[in-house]
Structure formats: C-alpha cells, structure tokens
Write a protein that holds these residues in place. Structure first.
Motif, PDB file in Angstrom:
ATOM      1  N   GLU A   1       0.829  -1.205   0.000  1.00 40.08           N
ATOM      2  CA  GLU A   1       0.000   0.000   0.000  1.00 40.08           C
ATOM      3  C   GLU A   1       0.865   1.258   0.000  1.00 40.08           C
ATOM      4  N   ALA A   2       1.968   1.229   0.759  1.00 36.15           N
ATOM      5  CA  ALA A   2       2.849   2.396   0.832  1.00 36.15           C
ATOM      6  C   ALA A   2       3.566   2.645  -0.492  1.00 36.15           C
ATOM      7  N   LEU A   3       3.971   1.575  -1.167  1.00 39.12           N
ATOM      8  CA  LEU A   3       4.695   1.712  -2.433  1.00 39.12           C
ATOM      9  C   LEU A   3       3.767   1.789  -3.634  1.00 39.12           C
ATOM     10  N   GLY A   4       2.551   1.344  -3.454  1.00 39.14           N
ATOM     11  CA  GLY A   4       1.579   1.328  -4.539  1.00 39.14           C
ATOM     12  C   GLY A   4       1.358  -0.083  -5.028  1.00 39.14           C
ATOM     13  N   PRO A   5       0.182  -0.656  -4.789  1.00 37.69           N
ATOM     14  CA  PRO A   5      -0.076  -2.041  -5.187  1.00 37.69           C
ATOM     15  C   PRO A   5       0.005  -2.270  -6.693  1.00 37.69           C
ATOM     16  N   ASP A   6      -0.185  -1.200  -7.467  1.00 36.41           N
ATOM     17  CA  ASP A   6      -0.052  -1.329  -8.918  1.00 36.41           C
ATOM     18  C   ASP A   6       1.415  -1.276  -9.342  1.00 36.41           C
ATOM     19  N   VAL A   7       2.294  -0.833  -8.439  1.00 34.26           N
ATOM     20  CA  VAL A   7       3.719  -0.735  -8.718  1.00 34.26           C
ATOM     21  C   VAL A   7       4.458  -1.971  -8.219  1.00 34.26           C
ATOM     22  N   VAL A   8       4.085  -2.446  -7.033  1.00 36.33           N
ATOM     23  CA  VAL A   8       4.754  -3.583  -6.399  1.00 36.33           C
ATOM     24  C   VAL A   8       3.755  -4.716  -6.254  1.00 36.33           C
ATOM     25  N   GLY A   9       4.023  -5.793  -6.946  1.00 35.61           N
ATOM     26  CA  GLY A   9       3.163  -6.961  -6.855  1.00 35.61           C
ATOM     27  C   GLY A   9       3.406  -7.741  -5.579  1.00 35.61           C
ATOM     28  N   ARG A  10       2.568  -8.726  -5.347  1.00 33.18           N
ATOM     29  CA  ARG A  10       2.661  -9.540  -4.131  1.00 33.18           C
ATOM     30  C   ARG A  10       4.001 -10.261  -4.033  1.00 33.18           C
ATOM     31  N   ASP A  11       4.453 -10.873  -5.112  1.00 27.74           N
ATOM     32  CA  ASP A  11       5.714 -11.622  -5.083  1.00 27.74           C
ATOM     33  C   ASP A  11       6.900 -10.712  -4.774  1.00 27.74           C
ATOM     34  N   LEU A  12       6.955  -9.544  -5.400  1.00 31.36           N
ATOM     35  CA  LEU A  12       8.053  -8.614  -5.146  1.00 31.36           C
ATOM     36  C   LEU A  12       8.003  -8.094  -3.709  1.00 31.36           C
ATOM     37  N   ALA A  13       6.803  -7.829  -3.209  1.00 31.31           N
ATOM     38  CA  ALA A  13       6.667  -7.353  -1.830  1.00 31.31           C
ATOM     39  C   ALA A  13       7.209  -8.393  -0.849  1.00 31.31           C
TER      40      ALA A  13
END
Length: 74
Positions: A17-29
């Motif tokens: 949410e802080a980085l942007g869910p459209d920018v950072v996917g679940r796997d990368l997070a």
C-alpha cells in the motif's frame, strides 16, 4: 514535549500500500520483506525505513547496511 519517533514495522500488505499495489506486486513485496525485513513468529515485517529508502531511491544504501545471511534450513 514530543515523544521520540519509534521505528514502525509494516506488514507485507502495508508495504504494498505504501509503495503502490499497482507498482509492487505480491511476489516482489514478499521478496523485499524476506531480504530487508524481520520475522516475528510467523509474521514477516518490514521496517518503515526500508519503504522510505525505496521511495527515495536509496536501495544501494539498504544493501550496504543489510548483512548477508546464508540460506537456512537447506
């Protein structure tokens, strides 16, 4: 008098949410959390300073401060 600022630990969802869910996917997070975060029991948490560094483009600084940890459990 203000209380001292405490380091805040974020969940993987809060990291996205802080980085942007459209920018950072679940796997990368989760990859970021495993590399720069801490595990408390079953919870994987990321210090807020990691999010700040990522947003400011200071990823190299994080890499320099993060000790290398060998693979465990293999």
């Amino acid at each position: 008098m203000n209380a001292p600022r405490r380091s805040r630990l974020l969940t993987v969802q809060e990291l996205r949410e802080a980085l942007g869910p459209d920018v950072v996917g679940r796997d990368l997070a989760y990859e970021l959390a495993r590399r720069y975060g801490v595990r408390l029991g079953k919870r994987l948490l990321v210090p807020s300073r990691v999010v700040e560094a990522l947003l400011e483009g200071r990823l190299e600084e994080l890499d320099a401060k993060t000790p290398e940890v060998g693979t465990r459990g293999q």
